[in-house]
Design a protein around this motif. Sequence first.
Motif, PDB file in Angstrom:
ATOM      1  N   THR A 302      40.619  20.739  25.512  1.00 28.94           N
ATOM      2  CA  THR A 302      40.942  19.344  25.119  1.00 28.94           C
ATOM      3  C   THR A 302      39.908  18.776  24.252  1.00 28.94           C
ATOM      4  OG1 THR A 302      42.223  18.766  27.184  1.00 28.94           O
ATOM      5  CG2 THR A 302      41.374  16.863  26.157  1.00 28.94           C
ATOM      6  N   LEU A 303      38.609  19.520  24.555  1.00 30.76           N
ATOM      7  CA  LEU A 303      37.733  19.277  23.463  1.00 30.76           C
ATOM      8  C   LEU A 303      37.676  20.187  22.039  1.00 30.76           C
ATOM      9  CD1 LEU A 303      34.581  18.209  23.039  1.00 30.76           C
ATOM     10  CD2 LEU A 303      33.941  20.720  24.006  1.00 30.76           C
ATOM     11  N   LEU A 304      38.014  21.448  22.111  1.00 30.48           N
ATOM     12  CA  LEU A 304      37.989  22.215  21.111  1.00 30.48           C
ATOM     13  C   LEU A 304      39.201  21.918  20.179  1.00 30.48           C
ATOM     14  CD1 LEU A 304      37.560  26.006  22.719  1.00 30.48           C
ATOM     15  CD2 LEU A 304      35.775  24.693  21.414  1.00 30.48           C
ATOM     16  N   LEU A 305      40.378  21.830  20.540  1.00 31.86           N
ATOM     17  CA  LEU A 305      41.437  21.414  19.502  1.00 31.86           C
ATOM     18  C   LEU A 305      41.204  20.457  18.791  1.00 31.86           C
ATOM     19  CD1 LEU A 305      44.493  22.627  21.619  1.00 31.86           C
ATOM     20  CD2 LEU A 305      43.442  23.938  19.920  1.00 31.86           C
ATOM     21  N   PRO A 306      41.155  19.244  19.246  1.00 37.56           N
ATOM     22  CA  PRO A 306      40.645  17.992  18.178  1.00 37.56           C
ATOM     23  C   PRO A 306      39.510  18.052  17.555  1.00 37.56           C
ATOM     24  CG  PRO A 306      41.373  17.217  20.491  1.00 37.56           C
ATOM     25  CD  PRO A 306      40.877  18.753  20.679  1.00 37.56           C
ATOM     26  N   GLN A 307      38.501  18.756  17.872  1.00 39.23           N
ATOM     27  CA  GLN A 307      37.291  19.122  17.162  1.00 39.23           C
ATOM     28  C   GLN A 307      37.672  20.086  16.124  1.00 39.23           C
ATOM     29  OE1 GLN A 307      33.780  19.543  19.685  1.00 39.23           O
ATOM     30  NE2 GLN A 307      33.063  21.033  18.354  1.00 39.23           N
ATOM     31  N   GLY A 314      39.934  18.380   8.407  1.00 44.41           N
ATOM     32  CA  GLY A 314      39.914  17.151   7.918  1.00 44.41           C
ATOM     33  C   GLY A 314      40.853  16.071   8.580  1.00 44.41           C
ATOM     34  N   TYR A 315      41.325  16.198   9.665  1.00 40.05           N
ATOM     35  CA  TYR A 315      42.070  15.427  10.537  1.00 40.05           C
ATOM     36  C   TYR A 315      41.330  14.185  10.834  1.00 40.05           C
ATOM     37  CZ  TYR A 315      45.888  18.907  11.074  1.00 40.05           C
ATOM     38  OH  TYR A 315      46.996  19.755  11.031  1.00 40.05           O
ATOM     39  N   THR A 316      41.979  12.922  11.022  1.00 38.51           N
ATOM     40  CA  THR A 316      41.239  11.839  11.481  1.00 38.51           C
ATOM     41  C   THR A 316      41.368  12.064  13.091  1.00 38.51           C
ATOM     42  OG1 THR A 316      43.648  10.631  11.604  1.00 38.51           O
ATOM     43  CG2 THR A 316      42.116  10.344   9.455  1.00 38.51           C
ATOM     44  N   ALA A 317      40.658  11.246  13.809  1.00 40.52           N
ATOM     45  CA  ALA A 317      40.552  10.997  15.301  1.00 40.52           C
ATOM     46  C   ALA A 317      42.070  10.862  15.890  1.00 40.52           C
ATOM     47  CB  ALA A 317      39.700  10.168  15.712  1.00 40.52           C
ATOM     48  N   GLU A 318      42.643   9.950  15.219  1.00 39.70           N
ATOM     49  CA  GLU A 318      44.060   9.382  15.645  1.00 39.70           C
ATOM     50  C   GLU A 318      44.899  10.738  15.568  1.00 39.70           C
ATOM     51  OE1 GLU A 318      47.451   5.873  14.927  1.00 39.70           O
ATOM     52  OE2 GLU A 318      45.413   5.706  14.212  1.00 39.70           O
ATOM     53  N   LEU A 319      44.893  11.328  14.175  1.00 36.92           N
ATOM     54  CA  LEU A 319      46.236  12.524  13.896  1.00 36.92           C
ATOM     55  C   LEU A 319      45.569  13.880  14.828  1.00 36.92           C
ATOM     56  CD1 LEU A 319      48.223  13.452  12.141  1.00 36.92           C
ATOM     57  CD2 LEU A 319      46.423  14.210  10.585  1.00 36.92           C
ATOM     58  N   ALA A 320      44.417  13.842  14.838  1.00 41.87           N
ATOM     59  CA  ALA A 320      43.960  15.179  16.160  1.00 41.87           C
ATOM     60  C   ALA A 320      44.570  14.755  17.437  1.00 41.87           C
ATOM     61  CB  ALA A 320      42.417  14.956  16.084  1.00 41.87           C
ATOM     62  N   GLY A 321      44.646  13.355  17.864  1.00 45.34           N
ATOM     63  CA  GLY A 321      45.096  13.154  19.008  1.00 45.34           C
ATOM     64  C   GLY A 321      46.619  13.447  18.878  1.00 45.34           C
ATOM     65  N   LEU A 322      47.403  12.886  17.933  1.00 41.37           N
ATOM     66  CA  LEU A 322      48.870  13.226  18.073  1.00 41.37           C
ATOM     67  C   LEU A 322      49.133  14.334  18.113  1.00 41.37           C
ATOM     68  CD1 LEU A 322      49.586  10.650  15.157  1.00 41.37           C
ATOM     69  CD2 LEU A 322      50.277  10.616  17.665  1.00 41.37           C
ATOM     70  N   MET A 323      48.414  15.461  17.556  1.00 42.37           N
ATOM     71  CA  MET A 323      48.575  16.851  17.466  1.00 42.37           C
ATOM     72  C   MET A 323      48.399  17.490  19.008  1.00 42.37           C
ATOM     73  SD  MET A 323      46.398  19.847  17.864  1.00 42.37           S
ATOM     74  CE  MET A 323      44.865  19.487  17.374  1.00 42.37           C
ATOM     75  N   ILE A 324      47.788  16.831  19.905  1.00 42.82           N
ATOM     76  CA  ILE A 324      47.688  17.310  21.234  1.00 42.82           C
ATOM     77  C   ILE A 324      48.514  16.482  22.246  1.00 42.82           C
ATOM     78  CG2 ILE A 324      45.334  18.393  21.020  1.00 42.82           C
ATOM     79  CD1 ILE A 324      44.125  16.243  22.750  1.00 42.82           C
ATOM     80  N   MET A 325      49.019  15.367  21.539  1.00 44.68           N
ATOM     81  CA  MET A 325      49.815  14.481  22.623  1.00 44.68           C
ATOM     82  C   MET A 325      51.098  15.180  23.130  1.00 44.68           C
ATOM     83  SD  MET A 325      51.388  10.796  21.955  1.00 44.68           S
ATOM     84  CE  MET A 325      49.706   9.923  22.027  1.00 44.68           C
ATOM     85  N   PRO A 326      51.889  15.922  22.299  1.00 43.58           N
ATOM     86  CA  PRO A 326      53.133  16.516  22.732  1.00 43.58           C
ATOM     87  C   PRO A 326      53.064  17.290  23.788  1.00 43.58           C
ATOM     88  CG  PRO A 326      53.081  16.582  20.220  1.00 43.58           C
ATOM     89  CD  PRO A 326      51.766  16.012  20.716  1.00 43.58           C
ATOM     90  N   GLY A 327      51.867  18.019  24.159  1.00 44.39           N
ATOM     91  CA  GLY A 327      51.473  19.059  25.224  1.00 44.39           C
ATOM     92  C   GLY A 327      51.537  18.225  26.391  1.00 44.39           C
TER      93      GLY A 327
END
Length: 530
Positions: A302-307, A314-327
């Motif tokens: 959960t730390l590594l993937l958004p980071q 170059g993802y924004t914090a919100e876009l990085a969160g959207l990437m892991i949300m479907p999980g």
Amino acid sequence: MSNEATPLVTNSDAAWTPGHNLWLIALTVTIATFMEVLDTSVANVALPHIAGGLAASQDESSWVLTSYLVSNAIVLPLSGWLSSIFGRKRFYMSCVVLFTLSSFLCGIAPSLPLLIVFRVLQGVGGGGLQPSEQAILADTFPPAKRGMAFAVYAMAVVVAPALGPTIGGWITDNYSWRWIFFMNIPFGILSVLLTSLLVSDPPWLRSKKSGGVKVDYIGFSLLAIGLGALQIVLDKGEREDWFETRYIVVLTLTALTCLVAVYFWELRHKNPIIEVRLFSDRTFLMACLMLFMVGFVLYATTLLLPQLAQSLMGYTAELAGLMIMPGGFALITVLPLVGFLLSRFDARVMIAFGLVLLATSMFSMAHRFDLDVDFRTMMWARVFQSVSLAFLFIPINTAAYSYLPREKNNVASGLINLFRNIGASVGISFVTTMLARRSQFHQSILAARATDYSSQFHTAIQGASQLYMSAGAVTAQQQSYGQLYGSILRQATMIAYLDNFWMLGVSALVVIPFVFLMKRPPKGTVAAGH
């Protein structure tokens, strides 16, 4: 099946029912727990905003996280003991009230020192919620339905960390960091009202409370100092270069001394604040080890993937969160199925299957990720990992209670959640340290090949120089070297991320043999002690 003596259960105790719909009770106690677990990750993305709003440095603002984790870790194992003193329902409601009130105070904090104080109070209130909910579910649901009940609990403690970065990023970008604390207030009020109406203490817990409990001041002091020191070491170790810093060395020695001392002290004490004797049940001990691994891998990824998405893609914090949300949504979908399957299959087989799936998902990330990886690939990798976690969380938690006397559910829940939370802290510290060190290692390897004797190096410099020639030959060469160095840094960092995914996969495989040290859980029957 077990040679251990089972406690005597009176007919009135055996006939006890909670008096309300079981699923309403489960949802009621999940509300506050979800918000509390969400708070452990939602504040991470808001730290820069908090630092800017309160005129503090980034390093100073990190104490907003550390203070919460320290107080939370101290209360977790004490929750069973505190429930026996005040009554579990009263203790749970007090925790919700304290968590809600301190959330309001955090939201209006005018300075960083006051915010840290209020976060300590918030951690104290939040620390009792997870083990209390788990104990309430274990007592409320019969063993045959406990897997489904823990599926509801898993939605709080596993899904919430995945949603935290997305929610925190959206709130801080569109409103203010203060609203990440204010949003807890309506849910806290709702939780208190529903708990007062629906939840009740079982008779065996009330009888223990009426018998009185003596306070073990020495055990409490050793535990508080040991866990507090350990949490600070894990949270600050990498930032302070670990054992190169004097206070980290002192805190490490303090933590080891106090935690070893508290184990032997509580083992011999007549009225221990934590039941270390529960570890004599190898099923419970192995379940704690498994949950340590679940926390280790879950929070590390959960730390590594958004980071990774933010720093290299170059993802924004919100876009990085959207990437892991479907999980998180995948986990919600699979959890009821796992709860259903648990009533038909051996929990140990399901745990081993979950660990194999988890290791496979980690190896898949290490194999498929590179600097050109797209959003869809990263999202589906997270979904695959989340499905594996569903096959771990519910069977492990269910197996943990299989051979414990039901009057020990409170103290067992505190220890189980402590192991998972410590595993999360260790996982975050481990991958943070390994990321920094492996990046330096790979950077030195790649830089050693960028020499005048390398034809590939010359080709890369000449190709880059052609792009900057309009600015002059000297400037073009300087910019070319700068571009190449930046490329080396990105490649080294990417390889370091892949190393971490490999190590997490190997860690999951290593614990598989320990699964079969558990005793075979009762199938379709009431577990011993229940």
